[in-house]
Write an enzyme that holds these catalytic residues in place. Structure first.
Site, PDB file in Angstrom:
ATOM      1  CE  LYS A  12      -3.931  -2.079   2.437  1.00  0.00           C
ATOM      2  NZ  LYS A  12      -4.929  -2.021   3.362  1.00  0.00           N
ATOM      3  CG  HIS A 118      -5.351  -6.215  -0.314  1.00  0.00           C
ATOM      4  ND1 HIS A 118      -6.453  -6.414   0.179  1.00  0.00           N
ATOM      5  CD2 HIS A 118      -5.353  -7.055  -1.338  1.00  0.00           C
ATOM      6  CE1 HIS A 118      -7.303  -7.307  -0.214  1.00  0.00           C
ATOM      7  NE2 HIS A 118      -6.686  -7.575  -1.462  1.00  0.00           N
TER       8      HIS A 118
HETATM    9  P1  ATP Z   1      -7.049  -5.856   3.299  1.00  0.00           P
HETATM   10  O1  ATP Z   1      -8.334  -6.281   2.964  1.00  0.00           O
HETATM   11  O2  ATP Z   1      -6.481  -4.588   3.156  1.00  0.00           O
HETATM   12  O3  ATP Z   1      -5.886  -6.934   3.136  1.00  0.00           O
HETATM   13  P2  ATP Z   1      -7.930  -6.940   5.828  1.00  0.00           P
HETATM   14  O4  ATP Z   1      -8.563  -8.017   4.946  1.00  0.00           O
HETATM   15  O5  ATP Z   1      -7.145  -7.514   6.948  1.00  0.00           O
HETATM   16  O6  ATP Z   1      -7.174  -5.749   5.005  1.00  0.00           O
HETATM   17  P3  ATP Z   1     -10.653  -5.752   5.670  1.00  0.00           P
HETATM   18  O7  ATP Z   1     -11.579  -6.096   6.765  1.00  0.00           O
HETATM   19  O8  ATP Z   1     -10.706  -6.533   4.349  1.00  0.00           O
HETATM   20  O9  ATP Z   1      -9.407  -6.181   6.531  1.00  0.00           O
HETATM   21  O10 ATP Z   1     -10.566  -4.112   5.704  1.00  0.00           O
HETATM   22  C1  ATP Z   1      -9.930  -3.632   4.646  1.00  0.00           C
HETATM   23  C2  ATP Z   1      -9.176  -2.344   4.818  1.00  0.00           C
HETATM   24  O11 ATP Z   1     -10.197  -1.490   5.544  1.00  0.00           O
HETATM   25  C3  ATP Z   1      -8.164  -2.649   6.182  1.00  0.00           C
HETATM   26  O12 ATP Z   1      -6.984  -3.190   5.650  1.00  0.00           O
HETATM   27  C4  ATP Z   1      -8.049  -1.517   6.848  1.00  0.00           C
HETATM   28  O13 ATP Z   1      -7.203  -0.607   6.348  1.00  0.00           O
HETATM   29  C5  ATP Z   1      -9.401  -1.006   6.650  1.00  0.00           C
HETATM   30  N1  ATP Z   1     -10.352  -1.131   7.753  1.00  0.00           N
HETATM   31  C6  ATP Z   1     -10.861  -2.351   8.284  1.00  0.00           C
HETATM   32  N2  ATP Z   1     -11.367  -2.297   9.413  1.00  0.00           N
HETATM   33  C7  ATP Z   1     -11.589  -1.057   9.746  1.00  0.00           C
HETATM   34  C8  ATP Z   1     -12.090  -0.167  11.034  1.00  0.00           C
HETATM   35  N3  ATP Z   1     -12.760  -0.852  12.070  1.00  0.00           N
HETATM   36  N4  ATP Z   1     -11.736   1.097  10.987  1.00  0.00           N
HETATM   37  C9  ATP Z   1     -10.821   1.747   9.834  1.00  0.00           C
HETATM   38  N5  ATP Z   1     -10.406   0.981   8.880  1.00  0.00           N
HETATM   39  C10 ATP Z   1     -10.793  -0.297   8.702  1.00  0.00           C
HETATM   40 MG    MG Z   2      -9.690  -7.575   3.215  1.00  0.00          MG
END
Ligand code: ATP
Ligand code: MG
Length: 135
Positions: A12, A118
């Site tokens: 990222k 990601h």
């Molecule tokens: P990614 O999809 O980026 O690999 P992840 O699968 O660990 O991350 P997801 O739940 O898919 O997490 O969320 C996508 C992105 O949204 C996260 O990488 C984070 O930056 C953001 N995000 C997720 N949850 C929150 C939250 N509660 N508050 C703020 N940002 C969040």
């Molecule tokens: Mg994710």
């Protein structure tokens, strides 16, 4: 039985900006994930919105899309035994504060927004996300 998979990884903007791409790639290689294809690009706000569409109802969606399109990223196809799960493990928890020692997000992540990487979370999404960037 062997289970060779491909998954999509993104370094990222926060990590590219801090020149961490090579250090992060080393983590993949150390864990027997091969980089099959990679490119450094910057995506538009609209492309980011499409990519993170699964999160469109979340309160953080807007911020997330603005962020992913805010600077250069490195997108990669990683391949290896159980690549999807292995990559998620190397990445660590979404919030760097919760991530285990030795994970990318623990070592390099700044915040839940600027969490450096990601990774696809399922076989279905891995296919979709690989097609999104490499087709
Ligand atoms: P990614 O999809 O980026 O690999 P992840 O699968 O660990 O991350 P997801 O739940 O898919 O997490 O969320 C996508 C992105 O949204 C996260 O990488 C984070 O930056 C953001 N995000 C997720 N949850 C929150 C939250 N509660 N508050 C703020 N940002 C969040
Ligand atoms: Mg994710």
């Amino acid at each position: 039985m062997s289970n060779i998979e491909q998954t999509l990884s993104i370094i990222k903007p926060d990590a590219v900006e801090r020149n961490l791409a090579e250090k992060i790639k080393e983590k993949f290689l150390e864990n027997e994930l091969i980089i099959k294809n990679q490119k450094k690009i910057q995506i538009t706000r609209e492309e980011a919105a499409e990519f993170y569409k699964v999160h469109q109802t979340k309160p953080f969606y807007d911020r997330l899309c603005n962020y992913l399109s805010s600077g250069p990223i490195v997108v990669m196809i990683l391949e290896g035994e159980n690549a999807i799960t292995v990559n998620r493990k190397i990445m660590g928890a979404t919030d760097p504060k919760q991530a285990d020692d030795g994970t990318i997000r623990k070592e390099f992540g700044i915040s839940i927004d600027k969490n450096s990487v990601h990774g696809s979370d399922s076989q279905d999404n891995a296919k979709k996300e690989i097609n999104f960037f490499f087709s």
